[in-house]
Design an enzyme around this catalytic site. Sequence first.
Site, PDB file in Angstrom:
ATOM      1  N   ARG A  22       0.841  -1.197   0.000  1.00 29.64           N
ATOM      2  CA  ARG A  22       0.000   0.000   0.000  1.00 29.64           C
ATOM      3  C   ARG A  22       0.873   1.243   0.000  1.00 29.64           C
ATOM      4  O   ARG A  22       1.843   1.321   0.741  1.00 29.64           O
ATOM      5  CB  ARG A  22      -0.896  -0.007   1.236  1.00 29.64           C
ATOM      6  CG  ARG A  22      -2.047   0.961   1.158  1.00 29.64           C
ATOM      7  CD  ARG A  22      -2.896   0.890   2.400  1.00 29.64           C
ATOM      8  NE  ARG A  22      -3.544  -0.398   2.567  1.00 29.64           N
ATOM      9  CZ  ARG A  22      -4.048  -0.833   3.719  1.00 29.64           C
ATOM     10  NH1 ARG A  22      -3.937  -0.109   4.807  1.00 29.64           N
ATOM     11  NH2 ARG A  22      -4.638  -2.010   3.787  1.00 29.64           N
ATOM     12  N   SER A 110      -8.305  -0.405  -0.436  1.00 33.65           N
ATOM     13  CA  SER A 110      -9.224  -0.772   0.635  1.00 33.65           C
ATOM     14  C   SER A 110      -9.985   0.453   1.154  1.00 33.65           C
ATOM     15  O   SER A 110     -10.586   1.174   0.378  1.00 33.65           O
ATOM     16  CB  SER A 110      -8.454  -1.486   1.743  1.00 33.65           C
ATOM     17  OG  SER A 110      -9.343  -1.988   2.700  1.00 33.65           O
ATOM     18  N   HIS A 111      -9.889   0.721   2.458  1.00 30.88           N
ATOM     19  CA  HIS A 111     -10.665   1.797   3.081  1.00 30.88           C
ATOM     20  C   HIS A 111      -9.857   3.089   3.202  1.00 30.88           C
ATOM     21  O   HIS A 111     -10.308   4.039   3.828  1.00 30.88           O
ATOM     22  CB  HIS A 111     -11.074   1.355   4.482  1.00 30.88           C
ATOM     23  CG  HIS A 111      -9.881   1.039   5.322  1.00 30.88           C
ATOM     24  ND1 HIS A 111      -9.229  -0.176   5.239  1.00 30.88           N
ATOM     25  CD2 HIS A 111      -9.175   1.787   6.194  1.00 30.88           C
ATOM     26  CE1 HIS A 111      -8.192  -0.149   6.050  1.00 30.88           C
ATOM     27  NE2 HIS A 111      -8.127   1.035   6.651  1.00 30.88           N
ATOM     28  N   LYS A 120      -3.532  -6.454  -3.064  1.00 29.59           N
ATOM     29  CA  LYS A 120      -3.674  -7.654  -2.227  1.00 29.59           C
ATOM     30  C   LYS A 120      -3.476  -8.838  -3.154  1.00 29.59           C
ATOM     31  O   LYS A 120      -3.933  -8.822  -4.288  1.00 29.59           O
ATOM     32  CB  LYS A 120      -5.072  -7.722  -1.612  1.00 29.59           C
ATOM     33  CG  LYS A 120      -5.279  -6.772  -0.456  1.00 29.59           C
ATOM     34  CD  LYS A 120      -6.681  -6.882   0.125  1.00 29.59           C
ATOM     35  CE  LYS A 120      -6.858  -5.835   1.219  1.00 29.59           C
ATOM     36  NZ  LYS A 120      -8.272  -5.578   1.518  1.00 29.59           N
ATOM     37  N   ASP A 244     -16.776  -1.790   3.630  1.00 32.88           N
ATOM     38  CA  ASP A 244     -15.587  -0.951   3.504  1.00 32.88           C
ATOM     39  C   ASP A 244     -15.281  -0.752   2.015  1.00 32.88           C
ATOM     40  O   ASP A 244     -15.995  -1.252   1.144  1.00 32.88           O
ATOM     41  CB  ASP A 244     -14.401  -1.531   4.300  1.00 32.88           C
ATOM     42  CG  ASP A 244     -13.631  -2.595   3.553  1.00 32.88           C
ATOM     43  OD1 ASP A 244     -14.256  -3.334   2.769  1.00 32.88           O
ATOM     44  OD2 ASP A 244     -12.407  -2.692   3.742  1.00 32.88           O
ATOM     45  N   ASP A 246     -13.371  -1.835  -0.238  1.00 33.68           N
ATOM     46  CA  ASP A 246     -13.200  -2.910  -1.219  1.00 33.68           C
ATOM     47  C   ASP A 246     -14.042  -4.143  -0.907  1.00 33.68           C
ATOM     48  O   ASP A 246     -13.839  -5.200  -1.500  1.00 33.68           O
ATOM     49  CB  ASP A 246     -11.721  -3.275  -1.381  1.00 33.68           C
ATOM     50  CG  ASP A 246     -11.126  -3.903  -0.135  1.00 33.68           C
ATOM     51  OD1 ASP A 246     -11.624  -3.619   0.965  1.00 33.68           O
ATOM     52  OD2 ASP A 246     -10.175  -4.681  -0.264  1.00 33.68           O
ATOM     53  N   ASP A 248     -14.441  -6.233   1.641  1.00 33.90           N
ATOM     54  CA  ASP A 248     -14.075  -7.418   2.414  1.00 33.90           C
ATOM     55  C   ASP A 248     -14.347  -7.255   3.905  1.00 33.90           C
ATOM     56  O   ASP A 248     -14.070  -8.163   4.688  1.00 33.90           O
ATOM     57  CB  ASP A 248     -12.617  -7.854   2.159  1.00 33.90           C
ATOM     58  CG  ASP A 248     -11.600  -6.798   2.542  1.00 33.90           C
ATOM     59  OD1 ASP A 248     -12.002  -5.714   3.011  1.00 33.90           O
ATOM     60  OD2 ASP A 248     -10.395  -7.048   2.357  1.00 33.90           O
ATOM     61  N   ARG A 249     -14.903  -6.107   4.300  1.00 34.29           N
ATOM     62  CA  ARG A 249     -15.280  -5.921   5.707  1.00 34.29           C
ATOM     63  C   ARG A 249     -16.705  -5.379   5.781  1.00 34.29           C
ATOM     64  O   ARG A 249     -17.112  -4.559   4.965  1.00 34.29           O
ATOM     65  CB  ARG A 249     -14.325  -4.955   6.418  1.00 34.29           C
ATOM     66  CG  ARG A 249     -12.945  -5.566   6.618  1.00 34.29           C
ATOM     67  CD  ARG A 249     -12.065  -4.731   7.523  1.00 34.29           C
ATOM     68  NE  ARG A 249     -11.752  -3.451   6.951  1.00 34.29           N
ATOM     69  CZ  ARG A 249     -12.048  -2.285   7.525  1.00 34.29           C
ATOM     70  NH1 ARG A 249     -12.659  -2.248   8.697  1.00 34.29           N
ATOM     71  NH2 ARG A 249     -11.715  -1.161   6.934  1.00 34.29           N
ATOM     72  N   HIS A 331     -13.925  -8.316   9.109  1.00 32.27           N
ATOM     73  CA  HIS A 331     -13.656  -9.399   8.158  1.00 32.27           C
ATOM     74  C   HIS A 331     -14.426 -10.633   8.660  1.00 32.27           C
ATOM     75  O   HIS A 331     -14.242 -11.039   9.806  1.00 32.27           O
ATOM     76  CB  HIS A 331     -12.171  -9.767   8.142  1.00 32.27           C
ATOM     77  CG  HIS A 331     -11.265  -8.767   7.496  1.00 32.27           C
ATOM     78  ND1 HIS A 331     -11.082  -8.699   6.142  1.00 32.27           N
ATOM     79  CD2 HIS A 331     -10.484  -7.791   8.025  1.00 32.27           C
ATOM     80  CE1 HIS A 331     -10.215  -7.741   5.850  1.00 32.27           C
ATOM     81  NE2 HIS A 331      -9.832  -7.163   6.977  1.00 32.27           N
TER      82      HIS A 331
HETATM   83 ZN   LIG Z   1     -11.023  -3.934   2.844  1.00 35.96          ZN
END
Ligand SMILES: [Zn+2]
Length: 464
Positions: A22, A110-111, A120, A244, A246, A248-249, A331
């Site tokens: 990142r 992501s967030h 990722k 979030d 992307d 995944d949460r 997650h």
């Molecule tokens: Zn995420």
Amino acid sequence: MSRRGRGARRLHPTILREYDIRGIVGDTLADDDAYAIARAFATMVGERGGAKICIGYDGRLSSPGFEAACAAGVTDCGIEAVRIGLGPTPMLYYAVNVTGAGGGLMVSGSHNPPEYNGFKMMIGTAPFYGADIKRLGEIAAAGAYRSGKAMSVKRPVFDDYVARLVADFEPGRPLKVAWDAGNGVAGPAMARLTASLPGEHILLNETVDGTFPAHHPDPTVPETLRQLQETVTREGCEIGIAFDGDGDRIGLVDGKGRILWGDQFMVLLAEDVLARNKGATIIADVKASQSLFDRIAAMGGKPLMWRTGHSLIKAKMAETGAPLAGEMSGHVFFADRYYGYDDALYAAVRLLNVLGRSDKTLAQHRDALPRLVNTPELRFACAEDRKFAVIDEVKARLAGGTARVNDTDGVRVATADGWWLLRASNTQDVLVARCEAKDDAALGRLKATLSRELRRSGIDPPAF
Ligand SMILES: [Zn+2]
């Protein structure tokens, strides 16, 4: 991209993290870095015999350019780039699982704020992290890439992915649901999913916008859930679901507008999964409430406390065969009927199934949880070269005392009052703490103990 950018490339040391890569676009992360990362990654996938890599990307402004650079890096290794298109991170996980590709590469910040982006990765269907990411950096720095020629094909999986989510929905009591994608990349899948479900669905911020105009897409931060809370209470919804950046949460709000944290809604999911898998192992991370572990045991399951970090949890699930795992951070990982990765949209479907067949509302389920007092996740700045040493010092001081110490990830210390946790973050220069007790007086004693231990190691804890 310049030809010059295709050789050895020293990646900025700050971008190679424990679970992902990142950086800040145009500062620590450029197109040439995306190419180098993808080519080094594809080199490692090729070593293990992989012939194809799926590539997905999120809705950030820099993501399409990075995706194209990644496809070039992959094909220059002689590995086919399967470009699945714009979608959430779990859509990439899905693509790798169903196509049997040798790896997956997701372009996503992501967030994080709009100026960030990242990557990722998965090798086969396993998480790619830790030593793998270090080695990727070494391959890029040396330019020790594989070379070859391969195809780059566009193969969108969006329709199949959403159909797979819908396939596990079980119609029950009709529900009124508010959803908030925070302008992250889960928005279009959320819109398509809800169009296929019965009940009433109110969508917020479903349009992908990499500037995140409504709020930051991070449901662990309570302020980001305010719009969802207001919508739920104003519209009389039973549940509010947030994703979030992307996908995944997951974040949850009940009909009274109250936030449910990961260790609270995991009770509902664990009950569902244990009914289908008697005596199964259910994993939660070290930040989770003791009441979750106790409840899993009371329902006949085997509670397993494991280290925080989505890659670590996925690896532990694969090792133990656990059908369900969850983290405080939102997650949620289903291997029961699904593939064992963190997919917030899939978790939403399973939660709606549980509620749809329950005669209780989410708020009533929440009210039935044990009443414990706890702190949120507390974070204290700590120098990189001190953070793990502090944990060792605390552990040494506690040795031989009366408290029970679990050192799975940092120290989680159980006393007659409850428990407190102190662990070093794997991704930031911070110490993470949490306390939970049966009442306020007990919580005060736990906080005092934690503060004293921090001070003994030279950390001045801010008031908490
Ligand atoms: Zn995420």
